[in-house]
Design a protein around this motif. Structure first.
Motif, PDB file in Angstrom:
ATOM      1  N   ARG A 146       0.841  -1.193   0.000  1.00 23.41           N
ATOM      2  CA  ARG A 146       0.000   0.000   0.000  1.00 23.41           C
ATOM      3  C   ARG A 146       0.874   1.240   0.000  1.00 23.41           C
ATOM      4  O   ARG A 146       1.819   1.336   0.767  1.00 23.41           O
ATOM      5  N   GLN A 147       0.542   2.176  -0.873  1.00 21.65           N
ATOM      6  CA  GLN A 147       1.212   3.477  -0.808  1.00 21.65           C
ATOM      7  C   GLN A 147       0.335   4.412  -0.001  1.00 21.65           C
ATOM      8  O   GLN A 147      -0.882   4.235   0.065  1.00 21.65           O
ATOM      9  N   ASP A 148       0.962   5.427   0.616  1.00 20.32           N
ATOM     10  CA  ASP A 148       0.223   6.335   1.492  1.00 20.32           C
ATOM     11  C   ASP A 148      -0.452   7.489   0.753  1.00 20.32           C
ATOM     12  O   ASP A 148      -1.574   7.846   1.079  1.00 20.32           O
ATOM     13  N   VAL A 149       0.247   8.110  -0.212  1.00 19.70           N
ATOM     14  CA  VAL A 149      -0.310   9.293  -0.850  1.00 19.70           C
ATOM     15  C   VAL A 149      -0.281   9.132  -2.363  1.00 19.70           C
ATOM     16  O   VAL A 149       0.801   9.047  -2.943  1.00 19.70           O
ATOM     17  N   PRO A 150      -1.413   9.097  -3.051  1.00 19.33           N
ATOM     18  CA  PRO A 150      -2.725   8.875  -2.427  1.00 19.33           C
ATOM     19  C   PRO A 150      -2.821   7.424  -1.972  1.00 19.33           C
ATOM     20  O   PRO A 150      -2.145   6.550  -2.521  1.00 19.33           O
ATOM     21  N   PRO A 151      -3.645   7.153  -0.970  1.00 21.40           N
ATOM     22  CA  PRO A 151      -3.741   5.781  -0.475  1.00 21.40           C
ATOM     23  C   PRO A 151      -4.326   4.843  -1.531  1.00 21.40           C
ATOM     24  O   PRO A 151      -5.397   5.110  -2.071  1.00 21.40           O
ATOM     25  N   LYS A 152      -3.565   3.807  -1.851  1.00 19.48           N
ATOM     26  CA  LYS A 152      -4.033   2.802  -2.804  1.00 19.48           C
ATOM     27  C   LYS A 152      -3.086   1.615  -2.751  1.00 19.48           C
ATOM     28  O   LYS A 152      -1.991   1.699  -2.214  1.00 19.48           O
ATOM     29  N   MET A 153      -3.532   0.499  -3.316  1.00 21.11           N
ATOM     30  CA  MET A 153      -2.657  -0.652  -3.451  1.00 21.11           C
ATOM     31  C   MET A 153      -1.731  -0.349  -4.619  1.00 21.11           C
ATOM     32  O   MET A 153      -2.166  -0.262  -5.764  1.00 21.11           O
ATOM     33  N   GLU A 154      -0.478  -0.171  -4.308  1.00 23.11           N
ATOM     34  CA  GLU A 154       0.530   0.166  -5.304  1.00 23.11           C
ATOM     35  C   GLU A 154       0.884  -1.052  -6.161  1.00 23.11           C
ATOM     36  O   GLU A 154       1.025  -0.963  -7.374  1.00 23.11           O
ATOM     37  N   SER A 155       1.027  -2.190  -5.498  1.00 25.70           N
ATOM     38  CA  SER A 155       1.347  -3.409  -6.232  1.00 25.70           C
ATOM     39  C   SER A 155       0.767  -4.621  -5.514  1.00 25.70           C
ATOM     40  O   SER A 155       0.629  -4.624  -4.291  1.00 25.70           O
ATOM     41  N   ILE A 156       0.439  -5.613  -6.305  1.00 25.45           N
ATOM     42  CA  ILE A 156      -0.077  -6.881  -5.786  1.00 25.45           C
ATOM     43  C   ILE A 156       0.657  -7.996  -6.526  1.00 25.45           C
ATOM     44  O   ILE A 156       0.745  -7.984  -7.756  1.00 25.45           O
TER      45      ILE A 156
ATOM     46  N   PRO B  82      -6.077  -2.899 -14.174  1.00 27.05           N
ATOM     47  CA  PRO B  82      -5.764  -1.617 -14.826  1.00 27.05           C
ATOM     48  C   PRO B  82      -5.199  -0.545 -13.899  1.00 27.05           C
ATOM     49  O   PRO B  82      -4.436   0.302 -14.336  1.00 27.05           O
ATOM     50  N   GLY B  83      -5.543  -0.569 -12.609  1.00 29.93           N
ATOM     51  CA  GLY B  83      -5.110   0.493 -11.700  1.00 29.93           C
ATOM     52  C   GLY B  83      -4.019   0.093 -10.730  1.00 29.93           C
ATOM     53  O   GLY B  83      -3.639   0.882  -9.863  1.00 29.93           O
ATOM     54  N   THR B  84      -3.494  -1.120 -10.884  1.00 31.92           N
ATOM     55  CA  THR B  84      -2.522  -1.641  -9.929  1.00 31.92           C
ATOM     56  C   THR B  84      -1.439  -2.391 -10.686  1.00 31.92           C
ATOM     57  O   THR B  84      -1.699  -3.018 -11.704  1.00 31.92           O
ATOM     58  N   ASP B  85      -0.234  -2.354 -10.164  1.00 26.11           N
ATOM     59  CA  ASP B  85       0.843  -3.184 -10.696  1.00 26.11           C
ATOM     60  C   ASP B  85       0.567  -4.605 -10.211  1.00 26.11           C
ATOM     61  O   ASP B  85       0.954  -4.981  -9.108  1.00 26.11           O
ATOM     62  N   LEU B  86      -0.160  -5.369 -11.012  1.00 24.90           N
ATOM     63  CA  LEU B  86      -0.601  -6.710 -10.654  1.00 24.90           C
ATOM     64  C   LEU B  86       0.175  -7.731 -11.469  1.00 24.90           C
ATOM     65  O   LEU B  86       0.174  -7.684 -12.699  1.00 24.90           O
ATOM     66  N   SER B  87       0.856  -8.657 -10.776  1.00 24.62           N
ATOM     67  CA  SER B  87       1.566  -9.715 -11.485  1.00 24.62           C
ATOM     68  C   SER B  87       1.691 -10.940 -10.597  1.00 24.62           C
ATOM     69  O   SER B  87       1.572 -10.842  -9.367  1.00 24.62           O
TER      70      SER B  87
END
Length: 141
Positions: A86-96, A130-135
């Protein structure tokens, strides 16, 4: 007009209520899940980020259940491990990152085919991607 335009869309309904300062609960159909909505954390419930990762895990397994009969893919079991940052600013899942571990005797090519189908047809997977670095990877047990 295509045939997909004629197919009725699936609808989902969930209701969530605050139980107290430590938890909430969501209901859907005849199921209920306790949620960690405590600002200090609640070790006895999933927080929203963990719930998202669980939804992705469930989507992957449901995708396997959907495509294995079509592909005539034989397996004895499956496990999905998911980690998120999770990144703090803006809060979101940065990578999964995920790892799908399949107990199977199928070939590597068939395992790859299963993975491609999971990625192509997963509702939650395709919502997050589309909104997350998912791999991730798929491997045999």
């Amino acid at each position: 007009m295509t045939t997909s335009d004629l197919k009725p869309k699936m609808n989902f309904h969930v209701e969530t209520s605050r139980a107290d300062a430590h938890s909430s609960f969501s209901r859907c159909k005849s199921a209920e899940i306790i949620l960690d909505t405590d600002m200090q954390g609640n070790p006895n419930a999933f927080n929203p980020a963990e719930l998202l990762l669980s939804a992705l895990s469930a989507c992957i397994i449901k995708g396997v259940e959907r495509v294995t009969p079509i592909l005539h893919f034989q397996l004895k079991g499956i496990q999905v491990i998911v980690d998120g940052i999770r990144q703090d600013v803006p809060p979101k899942m940065e990578s999964i990152r995920y790892k799908i571990i399949v107990d199977t005797d199928e070939s590597d090519d068939r395992l790859h085919l299963l993975h491609e189908n999971i990625k192509k047809y997963g509702t939650v997977f395709n919502t997050i991607a589309p909104g997350t670095d998912l791999s991730g990877e798929i491997c045999r047990k």
